[in-house]
Design a protein around this motif. Structure first.
Motif, PDB file in Angstrom:
ATOM      1  N   PHE A   1       0.835  -1.204   0.000  1.00  0.00           N
ATOM      2  CA  PHE A   1       0.000   0.000   0.000  1.00  0.00           C
ATOM      3  C   PHE A   1       0.871   1.255   0.000  1.00  0.00           C
ATOM      4  O   PHE A   1       0.653   2.185  -0.781  1.00  0.00           O
ATOM      5  N   ARG A   2       1.897   1.234   0.875  1.00  0.00           N
ATOM      6  CA  ARG A   2       2.777   2.412   0.967  1.00  0.00           C
ATOM      7  C   ARG A   2       3.577   2.596  -0.322  1.00  0.00           C
ATOM      8  O   ARG A   2       3.767   3.730  -0.784  1.00  0.00           O
ATOM      9  N   ALA A   3       4.030   1.477  -0.906  1.00  0.00           N
ATOM     10  CA  ALA A   3       4.769   1.552  -2.174  1.00  0.00           C
ATOM     11  C   ALA A   3       3.864   2.059  -3.294  1.00  0.00           C
ATOM     12  O   ALA A   3       4.300   2.800  -4.175  1.00  0.00           O
ATOM     13  N   ASP A   4       2.587   1.651  -3.226  1.00  0.00           N
ATOM     14  CA  ASP A   4       1.617   2.092  -4.228  1.00  0.00           C
ATOM     15  C   ASP A   4       1.399   3.609  -4.131  1.00  0.00           C
ATOM     16  O   ASP A   4       1.301   4.301  -5.146  1.00  0.00           O
ATOM     17  N   ILE A   5       1.323   4.101  -2.887  1.00  0.00           N
ATOM     18  CA  ILE A   5       1.190   5.552  -2.683  1.00  0.00           C
ATOM     19  C   ILE A   5       2.406   6.262  -3.278  1.00  0.00           C
ATOM     20  O   ILE A   5       2.283   7.265  -3.995  1.00  0.00           O
ATOM     21  N   GLU A   6       3.592   5.725  -2.981  1.00  0.00           N
ATOM     22  CA  GLU A   6       4.829   6.319  -3.479  1.00  0.00           C
ATOM     23  C   GLU A   6       4.862   6.307  -5.010  1.00  0.00           C
ATOM     24  O   GLU A   6       5.216   7.302  -5.650  1.00  0.00           O
ATOM     25  N   GLU A   7       4.488   5.165  -5.583  1.00  0.00           N
ATOM     26  CA  GLU A   7       4.486   5.038  -7.044  1.00  0.00           C
ATOM     27  C   GLU A   7       3.466   6.001  -7.669  1.00  0.00           C
ATOM     28  O   GLU A   7       3.729   6.617  -8.710  1.00  0.00           O
ATOM     29  N   THR A   8       2.306   6.113  -7.021  1.00  0.00           N
ATOM     30  CA  THR A   8       1.272   7.027  -7.520  1.00  0.00           C
ATOM     31  C   THR A   8       1.769   8.466  -7.495  1.00  0.00           C
ATOM     32  O   THR A   8       1.598   9.219  -8.464  1.00  0.00           O
ATOM     33  N   LEU A   9       2.398   8.855  -6.375  1.00  0.00           N
ATOM     34  CA  LEU A   9       2.936  10.214  -6.277  1.00  0.00           C
ATOM     35  C   LEU A   9       4.023  10.454  -7.318  1.00  0.00           C
ATOM     36  O   LEU A   9       4.050  11.500  -7.979  1.00  0.00           O
ATOM     37  N   ASN A  10       4.915   9.472  -7.477  1.00  0.00           N
ATOM     38  CA  ASN A  10       5.980   9.611  -8.481  1.00  0.00           C
ATOM     39  C   ASN A  10       5.382   9.795  -9.873  1.00  0.00           C
ATOM     40  O   ASN A  10       5.812  10.658 -10.645  1.00  0.00           O
ATOM     41  N   SER A  11       4.399   8.946 -10.180  1.00  0.00           N
ATOM     42  CA  SER A  11       3.779   8.994 -11.506  1.00  0.00           C
ATOM     43  C   SER A  11       3.045  10.312 -11.728  1.00  0.00           C
ATOM     44  O   SER A  11       3.187  10.956 -12.780  1.00  0.00           O
TER      45      SER A  11
ATOM     46  N   VAL B   1       3.424  13.184 -10.122  1.00  0.00           N
ATOM     47  CA  VAL B   1       4.361  14.312 -10.154  1.00  0.00           C
ATOM     48  C   VAL B   1       5.064  14.360 -11.510  1.00  0.00           C
ATOM     49  O   VAL B   1       5.232  15.435 -12.105  1.00  0.00           O
ATOM     50  N   SER B   2       5.456  13.187 -12.002  1.00  0.00           N
ATOM     51  CA  SER B   2       6.104  13.129 -13.313  1.00  0.00           C
ATOM     52  C   SER B   2       5.174  13.634 -14.406  1.00  0.00           C
ATOM     53  O   SER B   2       5.587  14.433 -15.271  1.00  0.00           O
ATOM     54  N   GLN B   3       3.914  13.181 -14.367  1.00  0.00           N
ATOM     55  CA  GLN B   3       2.952  13.632 -15.376  1.00  0.00           C
ATOM     56  C   GLN B   3       2.666  15.130 -15.250  1.00  0.00           C
ATOM     57  O   GLN B   3       2.526  15.836 -16.259  1.00  0.00           O
ATOM     58  N   SER B   4       2.594  15.615 -14.014  1.00  0.00           N
ATOM     59  CA  SER B   4       2.367  17.050 -13.801  1.00  0.00           C
ATOM     60  C   SER B   4       3.539  17.860 -14.335  1.00  0.00           C
ATOM     61  O   SER B   4       3.357  18.914 -14.964  1.00  0.00           O
ATOM     62  N   ASN B   5       4.759  17.373 -14.102  1.00  0.00           N
ATOM     63  CA  ASN B   5       5.940  18.077 -14.607  1.00  0.00           C
ATOM     64  C   ASN B   5       5.982  18.061 -16.133  1.00  0.00           C
ATOM     65  O   ASN B   5       6.388  19.049 -16.766  1.00  0.00           O
ATOM     66  N   LYS B   6       5.559  16.931 -16.727  1.00  0.00           N
ATOM     67  CA  LYS B   6       5.488  16.881 -18.194  1.00  0.00           C
ATOM     68  C   LYS B   6       4.448  17.869 -18.711  1.00  0.00           C
ATOM     69  O   LYS B   6       4.632  18.494 -19.759  1.00  0.00           O
ATOM     70  N   GLN B   7       3.369  18.012 -17.951  1.00  0.00           N
ATOM     71  CA  GLN B   7       2.337  18.973 -18.343  1.00  0.00           C
ATOM     72  C   GLN B   7       2.879  20.404 -18.256  1.00  0.00           C
ATOM     73  O   GLN B   7       2.561  21.255 -19.099  1.00  0.00           O
ATOM     74  N   VAL B   8       3.706  20.642 -17.241  1.00  0.00           N
ATOM     75  CA  VAL B   8       4.354  21.953 -17.123  1.00  0.00           C
ATOM     76  C   VAL B   8       5.270  22.184 -18.321  1.00  0.00           C
ATOM     77  O   VAL B   8       5.285  23.274 -18.915  1.00  0.00           O
TER      78      VAL B   8
ATOM     79  N   ARG C   1      -5.258  17.888 -12.826  1.00  0.00           N
ATOM     80  CA  ARG C   1      -4.381  16.740 -12.608  1.00  0.00           C
ATOM     81  C   ARG C   1      -3.940  16.655 -11.145  1.00  0.00           C
ATOM     82  O   ARG C   1      -3.931  15.582 -10.546  1.00  0.00           O
ATOM     83  N   ILE C   2      -3.576  17.788 -10.566  1.00  0.00           N
ATOM     84  CA  ILE C   2      -3.145  17.774  -9.163  1.00  0.00           C
ATOM     85  C   ILE C   2      -4.319  17.409  -8.253  1.00  0.00           C
ATOM     86  O   ILE C   2      -4.172  16.653  -7.281  1.00  0.00           O
ATOM     87  N   GLN C   3      -5.501  17.926  -8.564  1.00  0.00           N
ATOM     88  CA  GLN C   3      -6.692  17.544  -7.794  1.00  0.00           C
ATOM     89  C   GLN C   3      -6.931  16.045  -7.871  1.00  0.00           C
ATOM     90  O   GLN C   3      -7.244  15.393  -6.871  1.00  0.00           O
ATOM     91  N   GLN C   4      -6.762  15.490  -9.052  1.00  0.00           N
ATOM     92  CA  GLN C   4      -6.969  14.053  -9.238  1.00  0.00           C
ATOM     93  C   GLN C   4      -5.938  13.254  -8.447  1.00  0.00           C
ATOM     94  O   GLN C   4      -6.249  12.207  -7.872  1.00  0.00           O
ATOM     95  N   MET C   5      -4.705  13.762  -8.401  1.00  0.00           N
ATOM     96  CA  MET C   5      -3.667  13.100  -7.610  1.00  0.00           C
ATOM     97  C   MET C   5      -4.081  13.028  -6.140  1.00  0.00           C
ATOM     98  O   MET C   5      -3.991  11.972  -5.497  1.00  0.00           O
ATOM     99  N   VAL C   6      -4.547  14.126  -5.606  1.00  0.00           N
ATOM    100  CA  VAL C   6      -4.957  14.180  -4.195  1.00  0.00           C
ATOM    101  C   VAL C   6      -6.136  13.235  -3.941  1.00  0.00           C
ATOM    102  O   VAL C   6      -6.160  12.494  -2.955  1.00  0.00           O
ATOM    103  N   LYS C   7      -7.098  13.235  -4.850  1.00  0.00           N
ATOM    104  CA  LYS C   7      -8.268  12.367  -4.685  1.00  0.00           C
ATOM    105  C   LYS C   7      -7.886  10.893  -4.791  1.00  0.00           C
ATOM    106  O   LYS C   7      -8.434  10.046  -4.088  1.00  0.00           O
ATOM    107  N   THR C   8      -6.941  10.588  -5.674  1.00  0.00           N
ATOM    108  CA  THR C   8      -6.477   9.206  -5.812  1.00  0.00           C
ATOM    109  C   THR C   8      -5.816   8.717  -4.530  1.00  0.00           C
ATOM    110  O   THR C   8      -6.066   7.596  -4.074  1.00  0.00           O
TER     111      THR C   8
ATOM    112  N   LEU D   1       6.293  26.392 -11.014  1.00  0.00           N
ATOM    113  CA  LEU D   1       5.305  25.305 -11.039  1.00  0.00           C
ATOM    114  C   LEU D   1       5.892  23.976 -10.563  1.00  0.00           C
ATOM    115  O   LEU D   1       5.271  23.259  -9.782  1.00  0.00           O
ATOM    116  N   LYS D   2       7.085  23.644 -11.021  1.00  0.00           N
ATOM    117  CA  LYS D   2       7.685  22.368 -10.593  1.00  0.00           C
ATOM    118  C   LYS D   2       8.055  22.392  -9.118  1.00  0.00           C
ATOM    119  O   LYS D   2       7.926  21.385  -8.422  1.00  0.00           O
TER     120      LYS D   2
END
Length: 571
Positions: free
Chosen positions: A282-292, A294-301, A380-387, A521-522
């Motif tokens: 579960f904790r690794a999944d949270i970490e992976e989700t945040l990494n993913s 954040v990476s997608q948000s940075n690509k959007q930036v 996207r950031i809102q979706q990250m928080v909700k996820t 933004l980043k």
């Protein structure tokens, strides 16, 4: 030879005592008081005689059965007229008769009876007694027992409470059990035959392949009558327990009980390990989700910046063409002549106007483009928080708070997870968790509007505040260039200098725009990610402690298991 056997038995007992001491330490470390008491009692009874525990319902005739079995000619185990005042009676060998009241629920009776040199007898209250402490204390004796004698009323051996208690004895502790139908003198031959087979059949269904069922009458035995059934029972005891075999049998039973307890701990540790692994996933999944995310948000930036730079390039290219055209020799002469006779600005004023128009044009058009794209980033950031919130709510629970060994661990984990959910809910609801000084510098008056939105709901407003700030400032550099040229130089070579200076400031503005947006933004996304991670502090500490505790507990369990197996093989 006898001395050698005795020496071997004593050595095995000493080894078992050390193993059970380790097992006791394990139960203490686990924090299960009841199991720790059970193991402590088992250790204390290693050197005691082979223990018979007599169980059965109230009025099944247990006490009369014990008196007849001991055959002292007197009433040793007294049948209490009030089951509520009944006590456990532990009957053991002593050179003279005496009684010790250990507590209101336990009494020790010492008797100079020969058979008690090899066996001890524990007479318990009825399995259907209403006194709360009776079953508690009875269950303390069951793990340390060597033979359970289950006494039934011969006319009706099918009462549910008795068989429920049998399931506990056999299912949890796998204790050797014999069945006695007492008061057979009150039943007909047909009833005895039917009930004997009935008890045997129920025992087989519960996993006893070859149940031993005896029918006895304590009254007939005490009256000296033939056919009381005690002769067959004593023959079984002599053939299977007494005659020098009891000490070794007790040792083997104690090993089996220790193995049963250690296996029970192993089963609990397996569930606890699976919960730990699930929590780690579960904790690794949270970490992976945040990494993913954040990476997608940075690509959007990056994409946002790329689009803004494309707009920037289009605007500046038009101005550069306008500048080159206006700075032609013909254009300069015409502007110089016309400015003397009319309102047309001279070259310097015109250049200053081009520079100011450029900056206004850039900021207006870039702000509009930024507004369009910052909404997507906010979503996207809102979706990250909700996820993350959804994953917290759906975390898997394997170790439940009704677990027989680790309920306290399960409750502690449940409380930490509940606190995590509550903390994250509060985090999501607070606007200040989503603001950033570097992002909103110069926009202090925005705070009241943001507070009304509350937390993640205001995220879009917070990000769009960025577009209300000056995005590009190229005018200062261009005007300085223009001023220097017109002050210190003639018109010769001015065109090249102005266009080069203009191009230089445009290029610098481009770099500044890209860097400023990316940095702001980043940096904001990284800061937000850290703030989200901070909510998991207690949960991470729990995982770290649990990993260390499991390694210690599992290691001790394996050591005890290996030592018990080795002792079983050698014994």
């Amino acid at each position: 030879m006898s001395n050698l056997i005795d020496a071997g038995l004593q050595a095995d007992r000493a080894r078992l005592e050390e193993i059970i001491k380790r097992l006791h330490e394990l139960t203490i470390r686990i924090g299960h008081d009841e199991l720790a008491t059970t193991v402590s009692d088992l250790r204390n009874r290693i050197f005691e005689p082979f223990m018979f525990v007599i169980v059965g319902e109230v009025k099944a005739g247990k006490s009369s059965f014990v008196n007849a079995l001991l055959a002292t000619g007197e009433e040793i185990a007294k049948a209490a007229p009030q089951p509520m005042t009944d006590t456990i009676q532990q009957i053991i060998y002593g050179e003279e008769r005496r009684e010790i009241t250990v507590n209101p629920y336990l009494k020790k009776i010492f008797l100079p009876v020969e058979i008690l040199r090899e066996i001890a007898i524990v007479d318990t209250p009825g399995t259907n007694t209403i006194v709360e402490h009776h079953q508690e204390i009875t269950e303390q004796f069951i793990p340390a027992s060597d033979l359970i004698v289950f006494v039934f009323e011969a006319k009706n051996p099918y009462r549910q409470s008795a068989w429920d208690f049998f399931k506990y004895i056999h299912g949890d502790w796998r204790k050797k059990t014999i069945f006695v139908l007492q008061q057979k003198d009150l039943a007909t031959e047909n009833e005895l035959a039917v009930n004997t087979e009935g008890v045997a059949e129920k025992a087989r269904k519960e996993g006893i392949e070859k149940p031993n069922v005896f029918t006895v009458s304590a009254r007939e035995e005490q009256l000296g009558m033939e056919g009381s059934g005690f002769a067959e029972l004593r023959e079984y005891i002599a053939g299977n327990i007494t005659g020098g075999r009891a000490p070794r049998l007790k040792l083997n039973n104690s090993i089996l009980t220790a193995q049963t307890i250690n296996r029970r701990i192993a089963d609990g540790l397996e569930v606890r390990r699976r919960q730990y692994e699930a929590d780690n996933l579960f904790r690794a999944d949270i970490e992976e989700t945040l990494n993913s995310e954040v990476s997608q948000s940075n690509k959007q930036v990056d994409l946002m910046v790329e689009n803004l730079l494309h707009t920037y390039d289009n605007i500046t290219r038009e101005k550069q063409e306008e500048l080159r055209s206006g700075l032609s020799m013909f254009g300069l002469i015409k502007r110089s002549v016309v400015s003397k006779f009319g309102s047309t600005p001279n070259a310097k004023a015109w250049l200053e106007g081009v520079a100011k128009d450029l900056e206004t044009d850039l900021n207006d058009k870039l702000r509009g483009r930024l507004n369009e794209q910052v909404v997507d980033l906010a979503e996207r950031i809102q979706q990250m928080v909700k996820t993350i919130d959804l994953k917290i709510r759906n975390s898997e629970t394997i170790l439940r708070n009704d677990h027989d060994l680790f309920s306290s661990i399960a409750e502690r984990r449940e409380n930490i997870l509940r606190d995590l959910q509550d903390a994250f809910n509060r985090f999501v609801g607070k606007t200040e968790n989503f603001t950033d000084d570097s992002l909103l510098s110069g926009r202090e008056n925005l705070a009241p509007n943001l507070a009304a939105g509350g937390g993640v709901a205001a995220l879009g407003v917070i990000l769009m505040a960025l577009s209300s700030l000056p995005l590009v400032d190229v005018t200062g550099g261009i005007l300085t260039t223009v001023g220097v040229i017109f002050t210190g130089f003639s018109t010769r070579g001015m065109r090249k200098r102005v266009t080069e200076g203009f191009d230089k400031e445009v290029a610098a503005g481009r770099v500044q725009l890209a860097r400023d947006l990316e940095d702001r933004l980043k940096s904001y996304i990284t800061t937000l990610r850290k703030r989200i991670e901070a909510n998991f502090g207690r949960f991470d500490e729990m995982l770290e402690r649990e990993e260390k505790n499991l390694l210690i507990l599992e290691g001790t369990h394996r050591e005890v298991d290996e030592q018990l197996d080795a002792l079983t093989t050698e014994a």
